[in-house]
Design an enzyme around this catalytic site. Structure first.
Site, PDB file in Angstrom:
ATOM      1  N   GLU A 103      -5.382   1.286   2.296  1.00 31.38           N
ATOM      2  CA  GLU A 103      -5.202   0.203   3.270  1.00 31.38           C
ATOM      3  C   GLU A 103      -5.338   0.710   4.689  1.00 31.38           C
ATOM      4  O   GLU A 103      -5.860   0.011   5.573  1.00 31.38           O
ATOM      5  CB  GLU A 103      -3.825  -0.439   3.069  1.00 31.38           C
ATOM      6  CG  GLU A 103      -3.601  -1.726   3.860  1.00 31.38           C
ATOM      7  CD  GLU A 103      -2.990  -1.533   5.240  1.00 31.38           C
ATOM      8  OE1 GLU A 103      -2.897  -2.519   5.994  1.00 31.38           O
ATOM      9  OE2 GLU A 103      -2.615  -0.383   5.584  1.00 31.38           O
ATOM     10  N   GLU A 104      -4.890   1.924   4.941  1.00 24.93           N
ATOM     11  CA  GLU A 104      -4.822   2.431   6.309  1.00 24.93           C
ATOM     12  C   GLU A 104      -6.187   2.758   6.916  1.00 24.93           C
ATOM     13  O   GLU A 104      -6.309   2.853   8.134  1.00 24.93           O
ATOM     14  CB  GLU A 104      -3.940   3.687   6.371  1.00 24.93           C
ATOM     15  CG  GLU A 104      -2.459   3.431   6.137  1.00 24.93           C
ATOM     16  CD  GLU A 104      -1.788   2.709   7.290  1.00 24.93           C
ATOM     17  OE1 GLU A 104      -2.492   2.342   8.250  1.00 24.93           O
ATOM     18  OE2 GLU A 104      -0.570   2.505   7.227  1.00 24.93           O
ATOM     19  N   ASP A 122      -0.704   4.370   0.588  1.00 22.17           N
ATOM     20  CA  ASP A 122      -1.349   5.395   1.413  1.00 22.17           C
ATOM     21  C   ASP A 122      -0.723   5.396   2.804  1.00 22.17           C
ATOM     22  O   ASP A 122      -0.080   4.428   3.219  1.00 22.17           O
ATOM     23  CB  ASP A 122      -2.856   5.177   1.496  1.00 22.17           C
ATOM     24  CG  ASP A 122      -3.228   3.879   2.205  1.00 22.17           C
ATOM     25  OD1 ASP A 122      -2.573   2.851   1.927  1.00 22.17           O
ATOM     26  OD2 ASP A 122      -4.164   3.886   3.023  1.00 22.17           O
ATOM     27  N   GLU A 176       4.962  -4.956   3.408  1.00 20.02           N
ATOM     28  CA  GLU A 176       4.826  -4.437   4.767  1.00 20.02           C
ATOM     29  C   GLU A 176       6.173  -4.613   5.469  1.00 20.02           C
ATOM     30  O   GLU A 176       6.906  -5.559   5.179  1.00 20.02           O
ATOM     31  CB  GLU A 176       3.749  -5.179   5.562  1.00 20.02           C
ATOM     32  CG  GLU A 176       2.318  -4.897   5.131  1.00 20.02           C
ATOM     33  CD  GLU A 176       1.801  -3.545   5.628  1.00 20.02           C
ATOM     34  OE1 GLU A 176       2.541  -2.852   6.352  1.00 20.02           O
ATOM     35  OE2 GLU A 176       0.648  -3.195   5.295  1.00 20.02           O
ATOM     36  N   HIS A 207       3.253   4.656  12.102  1.00 20.85           N
ATOM     37  CA  HIS A 207       2.341   5.704  12.585  1.00 20.85           C
ATOM     38  C   HIS A 207       2.961   6.633  13.628  1.00 20.85           C
ATOM     39  O   HIS A 207       2.283   7.542  14.113  1.00 20.85           O
ATOM     40  CB  HIS A 207       1.056   5.093  13.171  1.00 20.85           C
ATOM     41  CG  HIS A 207       0.320   4.183  12.229  1.00 20.85           C
ATOM     42  ND1 HIS A 207      -0.850   3.549  12.579  1.00 20.85           N
ATOM     43  CD2 HIS A 207       0.590   3.782  10.958  1.00 20.85           C
ATOM     44  CE1 HIS A 207      -1.279   2.803  11.569  1.00 20.85           C
ATOM     45  NE2 HIS A 207      -0.406   2.928  10.571  1.00 20.85           N
ATOM     46  N   HIS A 266       0.825  -1.210   0.000  1.00 18.75           N
ATOM     47  CA  HIS A 266       0.000   0.000   0.000  1.00 18.75           C
ATOM     48  C   HIS A 266       0.861   1.261   0.000  1.00 18.75           C
ATOM     49  O   HIS A 266       1.935   1.307   0.606  1.00 18.75           O
ATOM     50  CB  HIS A 266      -0.984  -0.004   1.171  1.00 18.75           C
ATOM     51  CG  HIS A 266      -0.395   0.184   2.531  1.00 18.75           C
ATOM     52  ND1 HIS A 266      -0.249   1.422   3.107  1.00 18.75           N
ATOM     53  CD2 HIS A 266       0.041  -0.706   3.449  1.00 18.75           C
ATOM     54  CE1 HIS A 266       0.258   1.294   4.311  1.00 18.75           C
ATOM     55  NE2 HIS A 266       0.452   0.017   4.557  1.00 18.75           N
ATOM     56  N   ASP A 282       5.883   2.518   6.811  1.00 23.91           N
ATOM     57  CA  ASP A 282       4.539   1.965   6.596  1.00 23.91           C
ATOM     58  C   ASP A 282       3.785   2.780   5.549  1.00 23.91           C
ATOM     59  O   ASP A 282       3.084   3.736   5.868  1.00 23.91           O
ATOM     60  CB  ASP A 282       3.794   1.977   7.933  1.00 23.91           C
ATOM     61  CG  ASP A 282       2.442   1.308   7.876  1.00 23.91           C
ATOM     62  OD1 ASP A 282       2.208   0.500   6.961  1.00 23.91           O
ATOM     63  OD2 ASP A 282       1.614   1.588   8.763  1.00 23.91           O
TER      64      ASP A 282
END
Length: 338
Positions: A111-112, A56, A136, A313, A54, A78
């Site tokens: 995805e997030e 995003d 990932e 994050h 991903h 991430d």
């Protein structure tokens, strides 16, 4: 450059365009599909391989800079770093490899935020491949074989208002009791296994109560992480049997664990050893697009990418550049080993 392009979920278009412009230089095809995914296709072999990562990110600006060999920026770990690894590794593939495999690079969107729009579109619009690598962070010398499932539950209790000197319990108290019932049920289940991947994890994510003078309400959001032997549908039935309140089930995914002895896992273990490192195998308590794919396609998968997922994050999210370079080389070798 990719890390410098903001791509918070639902706003990935600029990042996708940048990636397509990069991939068109070495792919047979490069385009943005109807979901907004950045797609690159190369190779002509019989073995069909997807790399789905991903592009995003969660919100939160982090100044993009290199400090002490680490690249700081939102998405560095991430998971734009993982997809950039795949793009760079694909550039290295020679004709011998491309005669064996057909590789599709998928920079997936959303995805997030749990919708996993990009991955779900892949399930609808693309033919099932033979193998899938999920982008990932696992660290350069490790592969992730599985992710726990997920279920989000919204609870609500509403009752007539009454004087606080009365004997009745408040809506908030009743909802706390509902939470305790669920927490105790999970605790009882977990007595059978000390391994966290096999446990039913539960968390109270939100709780609030209020009154308008006539009625009082209490609301809560409960999050579950599911082991392999509990499906979202089974857990929903259990929750309904335990509680007497309004229940609304939100996003859910099944748990997934790949075979450590699969052809795909073997190719990565060999590649990691070829570069002088000891391969590590991981199981993660979160969820990823791997769970989404596993709901429909039955095939070997694993997740790979540089970086420490503990930095996901975080305000200090960063990727070590040397680790990134090692991951590129290892991924290219793993694709060669298939």
């Amino acid at each position: 450059k990719l890390i410098s392009i903001a791509s918070v979920s639902k706003n990935e278009a600029e990042a996708a365009s940048f990636l397509v412009a990069e991939m068109v230089s070495f792919c047979d095809e490069a385009f943005i599909d109807k979901a907004g995914n950045a797609i690159g296709k190369l190779g002509r072999g019989e073995l069909k391989v997807f790399f789905l990562g991903h592009i995003d990110t969660v919100p939160g600006h982090i100044d993009v800079e290199v400090v002490d060999g680490n690249l700081y920026g939102r998405g560095s770990v991430d998971a734009k770093g993982s997809f950039a690894t795949a793009v760079m590794a694909a550039k290295r593939l020679d004709n011998e490899v491309l005669d064996k495999i057909t590789l599709t690079l998928i920079g997936a969107v959303e995805e997030e935020i749990g919708s996993s729009k990009g991955a779900r579109y892949v399930l609808e619009a693309y033919e099932q491949p033979d193998l899938i690598i999920i982008g990932e962070p696992s660290s350069f010398d490790a592969i992730t074989l599985g992710y726990k499932g997920r279920l989000i539950v919204h609870l609500e209790i509403e009752k007539d208002n009454f004087h606080s000197a009365g004997k009745d319990t408040t809506a908030a108290e009743d909802l706390v009791e509902s939470w305790n019932i669920l927490a105790n049920d999970a605790k009882e289940y977990n007595q059978k296994s000390p391994k966290i991947f096999e446990q039913l994890q539960i968390s109270l994510q939100e709780f609030n109560s209020y009154s308008d003078g006539l009625s009082q309400r209490a609301k809560a959001v409960v999050g579950y992480r599911l082991p392999l032997d509990i499906s979202p549908s089974d857990l929903k039935k259990k929750i309904k049997s335990l509680l007497n309140c309004n229940i609304e089930f939100k996003s859910s995914e099944i748990a997934y664990r790949s075979d450590r002895n699969s052809k795909l896992a073997g190719a990565f273990r060999r590649a990691i050893r070829e570069h002088g490192f000891k391969p590590r195998l991981k199981l993660k308590t979160g969820t990823s697009d791997m769970n989404v794919i596993a709901s429909t396609w039955k095939l070997a998968m694993l997740a790979y990418g540089p970086g420490d997922s503990a930095l996901d994050h975080r305000p200090d999210e960063h990727l070590n550049i040397e680790e990134y370079k090692k991951a590129i080389a290892i991924l290219a070798s793993a694709l060669k080993n298939l």
